[in-house]
Design a protein around this motif. Structure first.
Motif, mmCIF file in Angstrom:
data_model
loop_
_atom_site.group_PDB
_atom_site.id
_atom_site.type_symbol
_atom_site.label_atom_id
_atom_site.label_comp_id
_atom_site.label_asym_id
_atom_site.label_seq_id
_atom_site.Cartn_x
_atom_site.Cartn_y
_atom_site.Cartn_z
ATOM 1 N N GLU A 1 14.730 23.022 -106.786
ATOM 2 C CA GLU A 1 13.878 23.974 -105.836
ATOM 3 C C GLU A 1 13.725 25.486 -106.951
ATOM 4 O O GLU A 1 12.800 26.101 -106.986
ATOM 5 N N ILE A 2 14.948 25.795 -107.690
ATOM 6 C CA ILE A 2 14.880 27.056 -108.123
ATOM 7 C C ILE A 2 14.238 26.707 -109.490
ATOM 8 O O ILE A 2 13.367 27.714 -109.838
ATOM 9 N N TYR A 3 14.380 25.727 -110.304
ATOM 10 C CA TYR A 3 13.573 25.625 -111.323
ATOM 11 C C TYR A 3 11.966 25.672 -111.150
ATOM 12 O O TYR A 3 11.322 26.126 -111.727
ATOM 13 N N GLU A 4 11.732 25.188 -110.071
ATOM 14 C CA GLU A 4 10.273 24.963 -109.857
ATOM 15 C C GLU A 4 9.688 26.312 -109.602
ATOM 16 O O GLU A 4 8.734 26.755 -110.052
ATOM 17 N N TYR B 1 26.106 14.812 -120.471
ATOM 18 C CA TYR B 1 26.660 15.306 -119.510
ATOM 19 C C TYR B 1 26.004 16.709 -119.081
ATOM 20 O O TYR B 1 26.940 17.718 -118.768
ATOM 21 N N ASP B 2 24.836 16.946 -119.005
ATOM 22 C CA ASP B 2 24.355 18.151 -118.622
ATOM 23 C C ASP B 2 23.047 17.527 -117.859
ATOM 24 O O ASP B 2 22.598 16.515 -118.351
ATOM 25 N N SER B 3 22.663 18.262 -116.851
ATOM 26 C CA SER B 3 21.762 17.779 -115.721
ATOM 27 C C SER B 3 20.357 18.177 -115.996
ATOM 28 O O SER B 3 19.520 17.947 -114.969
ATOM 29 N N ALA B 4 20.128 19.220 -116.830
ATOM 30 C CA ALA B 4 18.888 19.851 -116.840
ATOM 31 C C ALA B 4 17.601 18.850 -117.026
ATOM 32 O O ALA B 4 16.590 19.185 -116.282
ATOM 33 N N LEU B 5 17.752 17.787 -117.766
ATOM 34 C CA LEU B 5 16.673 17.009 -118.005
ATOM 35 C C LEU B 5 16.275 16.353 -116.679
ATOM 36 O O LEU B 5 15.197 16.159 -116.449
ATOM 37 N N ARG B 6 17.490 16.096 -115.938
ATOM 38 C CA ARG B 6 17.139 15.217 -114.806
ATOM 39 C C ARG B 6 16.659 15.933 -113.791
ATOM 40 O O ARG B 6 15.598 15.533 -113.192
ATOM 41 N N ILE B 7 17.065 17.164 -113.753
ATOM 42 C CA ILE B 7 16.408 18.230 -112.819
ATOM 43 C C ILE B 7 15.134 18.420 -113.011
ATOM 44 O O ILE B 7 14.352 18.596 -112.073
ATOM 45 N N LEU B 8 14.681 18.698 -114.473
ATOM 46 C CA LEU B 8 13.434 19.089 -114.541
ATOM 47 C C LEU B 8 12.610 17.818 -114.323
ATOM 48 O O LEU B 8 11.185 17.821 -113.914
ATOM 49 N N GLU B 9 13.024 16.583 -114.537
ATOM 50 C CA GLU B 9 12.220 15.506 -114.110
ATOM 51 C C GLU B 9 12.088 15.264 -112.426
ATOM 52 O O GLU B 9 10.813 15.151 -112.082
ATOM 53 N N ARG B 10 12.937 15.742 -111.678
ATOM 54 C CA ARG B 10 12.727 15.889 -110.119
ATOM 55 C C ARG B 10 11.562 16.759 -109.821
ATOM 56 O O ARG B 10 10.747 16.681 -109.260
ATOM 57 N N ARG C 1 9.096 17.694 -111.975
ATOM 58 C CA ARG C 1 7.916 16.971 -112.331
ATOM 59 C C ARG C 1 7.362 16.022 -111.346
ATOM 60 O O ARG C 1 6.110 16.219 -111.137
ATOM 61 N N LEU C 2 8.267 15.212 -110.696
ATOM 62 C CA LEU C 2 7.772 14.529 -109.748
ATOM 63 C C LEU C 2 7.214 14.914 -108.653
ATOM 64 O O LEU C 2 6.700 14.279 -107.777
ATOM 65 N N ARG C 3 7.753 16.157 -108.164
ATOM 66 C CA ARG C 3 7.279 16.939 -107.176
ATOM 67 C C ARG C 3 5.635 16.995 -107.093
ATOM 68 O O ARG C 3 5.056 17.106 -106.137
ATOM 69 N N GLY C 4 5.126 17.312 -108.350
ATOM 70 C CA GLY C 4 3.665 17.516 -108.806
ATOM 71 C C GLY C 4 3.408 18.805 -108.258
ATOM 72 O O GLY C 4 1.949 18.973 -108.366
ATOM 73 N N ASN C 5 4.047 19.699 -107.970
ATOM 74 C CA ASN C 5 3.645 21.186 -107.638
ATOM 75 C C ASN C 5 3.282 21.944 -108.934
ATOM 76 O O ASN C 5 2.516 22.861 -108.745
ATOM 77 N N VAL C 6 3.940 21.631 -110.148
ATOM 78 C CA VAL C 6 3.894 22.481 -111.199
ATOM 79 C C VAL C 6 3.850 21.650 -112.440
ATOM 80 O O VAL C 6 4.732 20.711 -112.600
ATOM 81 N N GLY C 7 2.946 21.812 -113.336
ATOM 82 C CA GLY C 7 2.870 20.749 -114.769
ATOM 83 C C GLY C 7 3.359 21.353 -115.567
ATOM 84 O O GLY C 7 3.432 22.863 -115.936
ATOM 85 N N PHE C 8 3.983 20.716 -116.458
ATOM 86 C CA PHE C 8 4.750 21.329 -117.884
ATOM 87 C C PHE C 8 4.692 20.095 -118.728
ATOM 88 O O PHE C 8 4.808 19.004 -118.417
ATOM 89 N N GLU C 9 4.715 20.503 -120.145
ATOM 90 C CA GLU C 9 5.286 19.698 -121.162
ATOM 91 C C GLU C 9 6.864 20.030 -121.485
ATOM 92 O O GLU C 9 7.121 21.218 -121.170
ATOM 93 N N LEU C 10 7.529 18.918 -122.175
ATOM 94 C CA LEU C 10 8.963 19.352 -122.174
ATOM 95 C C LEU C 10 9.127 18.966 -123.585
ATOM 96 O O LEU C 10 8.845 17.885 -124.173
ATOM 97 N N GLU C 11 10.075 19.624 -124.153
ATOM 98 C CA GLU C 11 10.528 19.482 -125.672
ATOM 99 C C GLU C 11 11.961 19.742 -125.510
ATOM 100 O O GLU C 11 12.354 20.877 -125.121
ATOM 101 N N VAL C 12 12.628 18.927 -126.194
ATOM 102 C CA VAL C 12 14.144 18.913 -126.115
ATOM 103 C C VAL C 12 14.634 19.523 -127.689
ATOM 104 O O VAL C 12 14.346 18.851 -128.616
ATOM 105 N N VAL C 13 15.493 20.257 -127.991
ATOM 106 C CA VAL C 13 16.213 20.775 -129.065
ATOM 107 C C VAL C 13 17.737 20.456 -128.926
ATOM 108 O O VAL C 13 18.165 20.902 -128.065
#
Length: 254
Positions: free
Chosen positions: A90-93, A117-126, A128-140
């Motif tokens: 919810e905060i990320y969104e 062992y970091d959850s950022a990618l899983r949380i950002l997928e959540r 995305r699935l909400r569908g309220n805000v769109g974005f492209e993702l790139e991982v470094v």
């Protein structure tokens, strides 16, 4: 469409930053800095130092946000973590929606590497699935605590032709040493799970605050150094208010 960079910043040393990570920071319009409270202010401060040192983009700005504290597990560890991740999603969104223009670029600075062992990618997928805000993702990718641990002890993680298991302190307590791996890396161990092992001849290479000026390393036979590591760990945590550590276990006779 908005662009999100999830950037691994290494295990604690600003010099762990890769050229790709530095370039990513400078591509971002907004740098998101998590704050985990007064007891872990060092973690936010290191991110600020990295930005001060490497960011040259005059148009970039920083947005700091509070990270909710995870509740202590009750009946189910997974349920507790799921509820915590939902709160962070919810905060990320809101951050993505409110702080980034439709074609803006934001960056999350992730300790170590986003894949381990970091959850950022899983949380950002959540999000995305909400569908309220769109974005492209790139991982470094970034240097992990495991790499920093091996470097600190000047050791190779694997034996010739052998496998390595990466696990958590909770799993080590529940399952013990595996039969199919002579080497085991343990992360997220808040309770010195190594002291639950019956085999005191296991060799341990332990490290805390890896890559930082406060780095501490200890190695030896578990029966000889286990209690010492627990004492050192407790004193360090009491002094700083937090600790991040990991360790490598090897079975005897290998």
């Amino acid at each position: 469409m908005r662009k999100l960079l999830v950037i691994g910043i290494g295990a604690g040393n600003p010099e762990h930053m890769t050229v790709q990570a530095i370039n990513g920071l400078n591509r971002a319009d907004v740098l998101f800095i998590p704050d985990k409270g007064a007891s872990k202010t060092d973690l936010a401060e290191l991110r600020r130092q990295i930005c001060d040192r490497f960011v040259t983009n005059p148009k970039s700005r920083r947005v700091e946000f509070d990270v909710p504290v995870r509740a202590e597990p009750t009946s189910s560890y997974r349920v507790t973590v799921d509820e915590w991740h939902e709160a962070i999603a919810e905060i990320y969104e809101k951050l993505i929606s409110d702080e980034l223009d439709e074609n803006g670029c934001g960056a999350f600075l992730i300790w170590g590497d986003p894949s381990l062992y970091d959850s950022a990618l899983r949380i950002l997928e959540r999000v995305r699935l909400r569908g309220n805000v769109g974005f492209e993702l790139e991982v470094v990718p970034g240097i992990t605590a495991i790499q920093a641990l091996a470097a600190a002890h000047a050791t190779a993680l694997n034996r010739i032709g052998d496998s390595i298991l990466i696990t958590t302190g909770r799993r080590l307590t529940e399952e013990g040493l595996p039969a199919n791996a002579a080497s085991m890396v343990v992360m997220l161990d808040g309770k010195c799970a190594f002291n639950t092992l019956a085999d005191q001849d296991v060799f341990i290479q332990w490290g805390a605050y890896l890559g930082t000026p406060d780095e501490i390393i200890v190695s030896g036979r578990l029966g000889d150094v286990g209690a010492e590591i627990e004492r050192i760990r407790g004193e360090a945590r009491a002094k700083k208010g937090w600790i991040m550590d990991t360790y490598l276990l090897r079975k005897s006779g290998e």
